[in-house]
Every structure is written in structure tokens, then in C-alpha cells.
Motif scaffolding. Structure first.
Motif, PDB file in Angstrom:
ATOM      1  N   GLU A  20       0.831  -1.208   0.000  1.00 49.01           N
ATOM      2  CA  GLU A  20       0.000   0.000   0.000  1.00 49.01           C
ATOM      3  C   GLU A  20       0.868   1.261   0.000  1.00 49.01           C
ATOM      4  O   GLU A  20       0.556   2.232  -0.703  1.00 49.01           O
ATOM      5  CB  GLU A  20      -0.936   0.003   1.209  1.00 49.01           C
ATOM      6  CG  GLU A  20      -1.998  -1.060   1.139  1.00 49.01           C
ATOM      7  CD  GLU A  20      -2.789  -1.234   2.425  1.00 49.01           C
ATOM      8  OE1 GLU A  20      -3.814  -1.940   2.380  1.00 49.01           O
ATOM      9  OE2 GLU A  20      -2.382  -0.690   3.486  1.00 49.01           O
ATOM     10  N   TYR A  71      -7.957 -10.081   4.893  1.00 45.82           N
ATOM     11  CA  TYR A  71      -8.011  -8.821   4.140  1.00 45.82           C
ATOM     12  C   TYR A  71      -9.081  -7.880   4.674  1.00 45.82           C
ATOM     13  O   TYR A  71      -8.886  -6.660   4.701  1.00 45.82           O
ATOM     14  CB  TYR A  71      -8.216  -9.090   2.651  1.00 45.82           C
ATOM     15  CG  TYR A  71      -7.001  -9.709   2.000  1.00 45.82           C
ATOM     16  CD1 TYR A  71      -5.819  -8.990   1.856  1.00 45.82           C
ATOM     17  CD2 TYR A  71      -7.018 -11.022   1.537  1.00 45.82           C
ATOM     18  CE1 TYR A  71      -4.696  -9.548   1.261  1.00 45.82           C
ATOM     19  CE2 TYR A  71      -5.904 -11.589   0.942  1.00 45.82           C
ATOM     20  CZ  TYR A  71      -4.749 -10.849   0.804  1.00 45.82           C
ATOM     21  OH  TYR A  71      -3.634 -11.403   0.223  1.00 45.82           O
ATOM     22  N   GLU A  72     -10.209  -8.417   5.108  1.00 46.65           N
ATOM     23  CA  GLU A  72     -11.251  -7.566   5.697  1.00 46.65           C
ATOM     24  C   GLU A  72     -10.721  -6.837   6.932  1.00 46.65           C
ATOM     25  O   GLU A  72     -11.016  -5.652   7.124  1.00 46.65           O
ATOM     26  CB  GLU A  72     -12.491  -8.392   6.043  1.00 46.65           C
ATOM     27  CG  GLU A  72     -13.267  -8.826   4.813  1.00 46.65           C
ATOM     28  CD  GLU A  72     -14.362  -9.838   5.112  1.00 46.65           C
ATOM     29  OE1 GLU A  72     -15.251  -9.972   4.256  1.00 46.65           O
ATOM     30  OE2 GLU A  72     -14.328 -10.499   6.176  1.00 46.65           O
ATOM     31  N   GLY A 125      -9.066  -3.700   6.059  1.00 43.76           N
ATOM     32  CA  GLY A 125      -9.854  -2.645   5.428  1.00 43.76           C
ATOM     33  C   GLY A 125     -10.294  -2.907   4.005  1.00 43.76           C
ATOM     34  O   GLY A 125     -10.845  -2.016   3.350  1.00 43.76           O
ATOM     35  N   TYR A 126     -10.092  -4.105   3.492  1.00 42.84           N
ATOM     36  CA  TYR A 126     -10.519  -4.437   2.128  1.00 42.84           C
ATOM     37  C   TYR A 126     -11.968  -4.908   2.140  1.00 42.84           C
ATOM     38  O   TYR A 126     -12.401  -5.568   3.083  1.00 42.84           O
ATOM     39  CB  TYR A 126      -9.607  -5.530   1.538  1.00 42.84           C
ATOM     40  CG  TYR A 126      -8.246  -4.980   1.177  1.00 42.84           C
ATOM     41  CD1 TYR A 126      -7.964  -4.577  -0.115  1.00 42.84           C
ATOM     42  CD2 TYR A 126      -7.265  -4.824   2.151  1.00 42.84           C
ATOM     43  CE1 TYR A 126      -6.732  -4.038  -0.435  1.00 42.84           C
ATOM     44  CE2 TYR A 126      -6.029  -4.286   1.842  1.00 42.84           C
ATOM     45  CZ  TYR A 126      -5.771  -3.897   0.548  1.00 42.84           C
ATOM     46  OH  TYR A 126      -4.546  -3.348   0.239  1.00 42.84           O
ATOM     47  N   GLU A 127     -12.686  -4.544   1.081  1.00 44.93           N
ATOM     48  CA  GLU A 127     -14.094  -4.939   0.941  1.00 44.93           C
ATOM     49  C   GLU A 127     -14.263  -5.764  -0.321  1.00 44.93           C
ATOM     50  O   GLU A 127     -13.790  -5.371  -1.400  1.00 44.93           O
ATOM     51  CB  GLU A 127     -14.983  -3.704   0.876  1.00 44.93           C
ATOM     52  CG  GLU A 127     -14.964  -2.898   2.158  1.00 44.93           C
ATOM     53  CD  GLU A 127     -15.867  -1.667   2.105  1.00 44.93           C
ATOM     54  OE1 GLU A 127     -16.633  -1.512   1.126  1.00 44.93           O
ATOM     55  OE2 GLU A 127     -15.792  -0.871   3.047  1.00 44.93           O
ATOM     56  N   ARG A 148     -11.245  -4.536  -2.633  1.00 46.32           N
ATOM     57  CA  ARG A 148     -10.622  -3.216  -2.849  1.00 46.32           C
ATOM     58  C   ARG A 148     -10.525  -2.472  -1.530  1.00 46.32           C
ATOM     59  O   ARG A 148     -11.394  -2.580  -0.670  1.00 46.32           O
ATOM     60  CB  ARG A 148     -11.426  -2.389  -3.843  1.00 46.32           C
ATOM     61  CG  ARG A 148     -10.845  -0.985  -4.063  1.00 46.32           C
ATOM     62  CD  ARG A 148     -11.537  -0.223  -5.152  1.00 46.32           C
ATOM     63  NE  ARG A 148     -11.167  -0.827  -6.429  1.00 46.32           N
ATOM     64  CZ  ARG A 148     -11.669  -0.469  -7.600  1.00 46.32           C
ATOM     65  NH1 ARG A 148     -12.571   0.500  -7.668  1.00 46.32           N
ATOM     66  NH2 ARG A 148     -11.273  -1.053  -8.716  1.00 46.32           N
ATOM     67  N   ARG A 149      -9.466  -1.677  -1.422  1.00 49.61           N
ATOM     68  CA  ARG A 149      -9.308  -0.757  -0.292  1.00 49.61           C
ATOM     69  C   ARG A 149      -8.890   0.598  -0.842  1.00 49.61           C
ATOM     70  O   ARG A 149      -7.944   0.699  -1.616  1.00 49.61           O
ATOM     71  CB  ARG A 149      -8.243  -1.247   0.687  1.00 49.61           C
ATOM     72  CG  ARG A 149      -8.041  -0.268   1.844  1.00 49.61           C
ATOM     73  CD  ARG A 149      -7.140  -0.849   2.921  1.00 49.61           C
ATOM     74  NE  ARG A 149      -7.109   0.071   4.035  1.00 49.61           N
ATOM     75  CZ  ARG A 149      -6.076   0.844   4.353  1.00 49.61           C
ATOM     76  NH1 ARG A 149      -4.968   0.798   3.638  1.00 49.61           N
ATOM     77  NH2 ARG A 149      -6.125   1.650   5.382  1.00 49.61           N
ATOM     78  N   THR A 150      -9.637   1.621  -0.446  1.00 41.67           N
ATOM     79  CA  THR A 150      -9.261   2.984  -0.792  1.00 41.67           C
ATOM     80  C   THR A 150      -8.159   3.415   0.155  1.00 41.67           C
ATOM     81  O   THR A 150      -8.221   3.203   1.360  1.00 41.67           O
ATOM     82  CB  THR A 150     -10.480   3.927  -0.664  1.00 41.67           C
ATOM     83  OG1 THR A 150     -11.509   3.449  -1.550  1.00 41.67           O
ATOM     84  CG2 THR A 150     -10.114   5.353  -1.019  1.00 41.67           C
TER      85      THR A 150
END
Length: 155
Positions: free
Chosen positions: A106, A129-130, A133-135, A152-154
Motif C-alpha cells: 500500500e 483482508y477484511e 480494510g478491504y471490501e 478493494r481498499r481505498t
């Protein structure tokens, strides 16, 4: 002092170490055919490597695709990188290395001006991953015969 360090792969020796971890985890442990584990994207990807500080033994690795190389993994979304090939040696699991590798990828994405990171997670790793912060989005799909979901994670 941490028992390991994470760094971008800059030498051929580091690259060989990263590939050896991938072979151990994906090819040997998970049965992914070796001919599909390594691809043309390896030449241009940003690779990260976790090594034990005491003796420089490779413990884990991952890579970031960005720009046109990431388009196939991100649905062509501009400014989105693709995290992939995240692998931690069996003996090194549970030490926080996976988290450190994801955060290093990241950081590499941010340094290249990206605003989000996508990945294709094996369904058994969704919780990992959740927690970072990944969805998940989209339907489940097979990759190398293993069920995956896009995430994806912003940044």
C-alpha cells in the motif's frame, strides 16, 4: 528490534528469494502449476520481501501492479493498483508478516500516486483482508482452481 524487515526488491538475489517463497507457498503447498505462477508482469511489478533480520532468510513476499499492467485486475479503474502473489512461508505465519507486506505494498501504491488497491483473495483469506480494510465485491471466481473474490481498499 523487529525479528524481520520488509523491503522493496531491488537486487536479483532478493528477486530469487521472493520467487522461492512463492514457489514454496503456491506451487508446492497449494498445487498451483509453476508455469502460471510466474508471468510477464513480474518484470515490471514492484515486489516486496520480508526477511528475518538475524540471517536474511526470506519469510514472505508480495507484488504491486500499477498503470496499464494493473488494468486487467482492476477493471481498468484509473489510479488503482493490484496487490498480488502475497505469500508467507508456513513456518513464518502468525508473526504479522502478511500485514506488514500488505502495508508495504500500500505504501508503494501511495508513492506511485495510486488512490486504491485491488486484489483477488482466496476465499479462505477473506477475513485477513477484511481486517486490513478491504471490501469484497462481485461474484466468486476460480483462479488456478482456487475460489477467489475481488476486494478493494481505498488508500
Amino acid at each position: 528490534m523487529s525479528p524481520y524487515e520488509v523491503r522493496e526488491v531491488l537486487t536479483e538475489s532478493d528477486r530469487e528469494s521472493a520467487f522461492a517463497v512463492r514457489r514454496e507457498v503456491f506451487v508446492v503447498e497449494q498445487g498451483v502449476p509453476e508455469e502460471i505462477e510466474y508471468d510477464a508482469y513480474d518484470a515490471t511489478a514492484v515486489h516486496v520481501l520480508a526477511v528475518r533480520t538475524a540471517d536474511a532468510v526470506a519469510l514472505g513476499t508480495g507484488r504491486l501492479l500499477y498503470g496499464p499492467d494493473a488494468a486487467g485486475r482492476t477493471g481498468g479503474a484509473e489510479g488503482v493498483g493490484a496487490l498480488g502473489r502475497l505469500a508467507v512461508s508456513k513456518a513464518a505465519r502468525g508473526l504479522g508478516i502478511g500485514v506488514a507486506l500488505v502495508r508495504a505494498i500500500e505504501d508503494a501504491a501511495r508513492a506511485r500516486g495510486l488512490t486504491a488497491v485491488d486484489l483477488h483473495a482466496q476465499t479462505q483469506a477473506l477475513g485477513f483482508y477484511e481486517r486490513l480494510g478491504y471490501e469484497a465485491y462481485g461474484a466468486e471466481f476460480p483462479d488456478a482452481g482456487i475460489p477467489h473474490l475481488a476486494m478493494r481498499r481505498t488508500l
